[in-house]
Structures are given as C-alpha cells and as structure tokens.
Design an enzyme around this catalytic site. Structure first.
Site: not given
Ligand code: NAD
Length: 469
Positions: A277, A243
């Site tokens: 999101c 997502e």
């Molecule tokens: P992010 O991708 O920076 O982090 C999300 C998670 O991934 C964190 O727990 C982080 O520690 C982890 N992570 C980071 N690098 C990783 C790697 N290489 N491998 C595995 N895990 C890793 O996202 P964010 O800044 O926390 O959230 C914001 C983004 O999320 C926005 O783009 C938003 O649109 C999206 N979002 C999408 C949905 C949806 O349902 N589609 C819902 C909420 C947020």
C-alpha cells in the site's frame, strides 16, 4: 502447541470440498478453503458478542498474558507460517517478504499488547474535574487484503484484543489459508470465541459492513471498497478505520548522493514486488540527476533475483493474481504507447511463470499518464523529470491518493521543508514505507481515515467516554 510443519497447519485449515487455492508462482494446488455463508457470519458475530464481556473483564494484565503467549506461538511456528504464506501469496521467503512478515506479526503483537489506554485527566479545576476513559468498542470486524495478509490481520486484531474487543476476521479471497492458519495459531492462546475467522468473498465483507452486531470495522484494501463499506455501514453508524489505496510520490532533491540512497529507493518501490500500500509508486527526480537515478534503479532491477518464493535466493516474486498482473501489464503498455521509455522489463516474464512481471523502470514519462496517475500495485515504477521543485510538489499533491510520500536529500533542512509541504498521512525522509509498531500510520484524502499502531491505534478500537465531577 509444539512446532507445526507447514503441512500440519494446512491440514488444519484446508477443507475437502472447499474452493481450490493455487500457488501464484507455479500454479500448483495448495489446498481448499472453506467459504462461509451469511449464517456463518451471524453465528460468529453472536459468539464474539457473547465472549466479549468476559474477555474485557480480564483487564489489560490478563489479556496481555494471553497475547504474549499468542506471540510466542507465532514465533514458534514462524517457519511453517512463512512457507505457507510464500506459497499462497507468492512472496519470497527472504528479503522484505514472508519471513519478514511473520516476524513483524510477532513484533506487532508484543509491542501492541504491552500498551494500555489509561484514563486521561483533561481538566482539573475547582468546579470541573473531567476525565477521558476508554472502553472496548465491542465486536470488531477485520476485513483485509491479499498483499500482506498475515501482518495486516495482526495490525487489526492485536489492538482490538488488547483493549478488550473480540474480533471476527474476513480474509481476502486470494489469501484465505494463510490468515486461517495464523488465526488457528493465535486462537490456541485465547479463550474460546474471542477470535473468529470467516473466509468468504466480497458478499461476506459487505455483510460485515452492514451487520448490526459489529461495532467497529477495521478495513484495509482498495479505495473503491472503502467507499462501499462507508455506505453500507451508515445505517448502523458503525465506527470505521479505512486504510485504503495509495499512489505514493517520492521527490529526489538536487545534489543528493544517489549511490548512497539507490537501494533504499529501489526497495521503497519494490518490497513485496511492489504490491504494498505505502510503496513508492511515482518518483520525481530533478533534471540534474535524472539519468543517474534511472541508471541506478535499472542496475538494481536487473541484478535482483525474481522467481519462486520458496527458492532461498529470490527476493522478488510473482504478482499474486491475474487481475493485478493485468493492471500492471496494461499500465506499462499504455505508458509505452504514449511515448515513455521502458528502461528495464516491459514484457511479462513468461519464462518464470504465468504471473511473473519483471521489474520495469519507466522513464521519460509525465503526469497525466495512467501509470503515474493510477495505483500500479506491482513491479513497475514511473520516474518523472522535474526542474522546478514547486512543480514537483504540486504534482505529488495533485492526486486524491495520500497514504505516504518521501523526500530524498542529504540536506536535512531542505528535506524537512519539502516534507512539510507534502500531503500524505506519512512522510518519510530518505526512506519510504518504514513502519514501527509505536508510530501511528494512516492515510488522508482518498487513502482513508483513522490511525493504526501505538496508543493512537488502541484508541481507534475503543470508545471514549467522559466522566465529569
Ligand atoms: P479490495 O478492496 O479488493 O479487497 C479487500 C477486502 O475487502 C477483501 O477481503 C474483499 O473480500 C473485501 N471486500 C470486497 N468488497 C467488499 C464490500 N463491498 N464490502 C466489504 N468488504 C469487501 O483490496 P485488495 O485488492 O485486496 O487490496 C489491494 C488494495 O489495498 C490496494 O489499493 C492497496 O493500496 C490497498 N492496501 C492499503 C493498505 C493500507 O494500509 N492503506 C494496506 C494494504 C493494501
């Protein structure tokens, strides 16, 4: 467990020598989070694997009974959870924010636990009777973001536990205390080792993505991280639900009663102060009503109180972190420099605190400007003028992001026809971002793949097997 005041919850999850976590509204210290190591991850995965067969053996009825109890515990502790969430994430208690988020956790737990995956007869002929059965995937790794940290944890955990998986949760490094507190409450209703939480950084998330002991990753976060997870999980062929980020377009058709829809347009864009999101992130408005829409949004922007989330009157809060604040400030500056008109906001609200940015309506802006083409994920909305609907649809479909989209019109036929031409996982009419625990939700194109919620959501944390006789 009786009601826990917020401080009791914090005492249970905050550790003496951990990493400091601050309130984004005030900068005040909230507590300290543990930071797990790769060894902690291995231990959690091994324990979850060991616990999974017995959890699966309880059957839907046995698991449902525990999950309904977990929902009850969240409900009993909802005010304490909401206050902690408000302090750590920044979102206000009221409005579509902290109390709403904890309420959604309860609703999603109950709705999801009430479902089950029954075998399906796919062919019943004299020489071929085939059935599709669903088994638990095994151990699910749940990696979440910071914007709706509790609710998204429940979205990932509830279906997995319902079908008989055990789960290891990795919260965002920005909101680890809220998620640990939620998991602590949930775990009181569950057998030992069925649900683990391992706070940690990107390295722990990456370690989960390549872990051979994890059968399925539920990931919600940015598109860049989703791609990294797809790469590092490839060797194990780990199943993925991704997502990812959105840049949802809304199209207002000509002749729409703007006054009737203004509030829904506003909250479609600015729920959780725009850090959502599937929020409305670029709005296309027909020339004939462009000024009316901009004026209506501007009026709501100035009338909606922003400030510390614990103050009951506030409905908008700070950006959760400096990085996100910088993205919003940069995109607004860039729009201004390229000739856009900043109708409201446009400068940091330093009087409220370091991470506050006011609701900023950006008018006279065009596709190709960064604030239109990139995900702002904050309280700034570009409003783009169109005169030909085909052009607006082409622009709406022109980006890689395709999580949600919306059409606004009082003509149901025209709205439906336009909606069916939009490319997004969810298309709403006269609303934006409305979700329901029984209605599937997921992105397409650059917003990822896989569905959450309802029966489709259960299928995504199960493995299908076919039985033929
Ligand atoms: P992010 O991708 O920076 O982090 C999300 C998670 O991934 C964190 O727990 C982080 O520690 C982890 N992570 C980071 N690098 C990783 C790697 N290489 N491998 C595995 N895990 C890793 O996202 P964010 O800044 O926390 O959230 C914001 C983004 O999320 C926005 O783009 C938003 O649109 C999206 N979002 C999408 C949905 C949806 O349902 N589609 C819902 C909420 C947020």
């Amino acid at each position: 467990m009786p009601h826990h005041p917020e401080t009791d919850l914090l005492d249970r999850v905050s550790v003496q020598d951990g990493r400091a976590i601050h309130d984004p509204a005030t900068g005040d210290l909230i507590g300290h989070t543990a930071e797990c190591t790769a060894e902690d991850l291995d231990r959690a995965v091994a324990a979850a694997r060991a616990a999974q067969p017995a959890w699966a053996a309880r059957g839907y009825e046995g698991r449902r009974e525990r999950l309904m109890r977990a929902a009850e515990l969240v409900e009993e502790n909802s005010e304490a959870l909401a206050r902690l969430l408000s302090r750590e994430q920044g979102k206000p208690l009221n409005g579509p924010n902290a109390r709403f988020e904890v309420g959604a956790c309860v609703a999603w737990l109950r709705a999801t636990a009430s479902l089950e995956l029954a075998p399906e007869v796919v062919v019943d002929e004299p020489d071929n009777h085939s059935e599709l059965h669903y088994r638990p995937a095994g151990v699910v790794g749940a990696i979440g973001p910071w914007n709706w940290p509790m609710m998204i944890t429940v979205w990932q955990v509830a279906p997995a536990l319902t079908v008989g998986d055990t789960v290891v949760v990795k919260p965002s490094e920005y909101t680890p205390l809220s998620v640990q507190a939620l998991v602590a409450v949930l775990a009181e209703a569950l057998p030992e080792d069925v649900l683990h939480v391992i706070p940690g950084g990107r390295d722990i998330g990456a370690g989960m993505a390549e872990h051979p002991g994890i059968d399925k990753i539920m990931f919600t976060g940015s598109t860049a991280t989703g791609k990294a997870i797809a790469r590092s999980s490839a060797d194990n062929l780990t199943r993925l639900t991704l997502e990812l980020g959105g840049n949802d377009a809304g199209i207002v058709l000509p002749g729409t009663d703007i006054a009737a829809h203004a509030e829904d347009l506003f909250w479609g864009a600015f729920l959780n102060t725009g850090q959502t999101c599937a929020a409305l992130k670029r709005l296309y408005v027909h020339d004939s009503q462009y000024d009316e829409v901009v004026d209506a949004l501007a009026r709501l922007a100035t009338a909606t109180p922003m400030g510390n989330g614990l103050d009951e009157e506030n409905l908008l809060g700070p950006l959760q972190n400096q990085q996100q604040f910088d993205i919003v400030a940069r995109l607004v500056e860039d729009a201004r420099a390229s000739g856009a008109r900043i109708v409201t906001g446009g400068e940091p609200a330093t009087d409220l605190g370091e991470l506050f940015y006011p609701v900023t309506i950006v008018a006279d802006v065009t596709d190709g400007t960064a604030i239109v083409d990139e995900e702002q994920f904050g309280p700034a909305l570009p409003v783009i003028r169109y005169s030909d609907l085909d052009d607006a649809i082409a622009a709406a479909n022109g980006l890689d992001a395709a999580l949600g989209a919306s059409v606004w019109s009082d003509d149901p036929e025209a709205a439906q026809q336009t909606a069916l031409r939009l490319e997004a996982g969810s298309i709403w009419i006269n609303k934006h971002g409305g979700i329901h625990p029984m209605v599937p939700f997921g992105g397409i194109k650059g917003s990822g793949y896989g569905l959450e919620f309802g029966v489709e959501g259960l299928k995504s944390v199960a493995v299908p097997v076919v039985l033929t006789r």
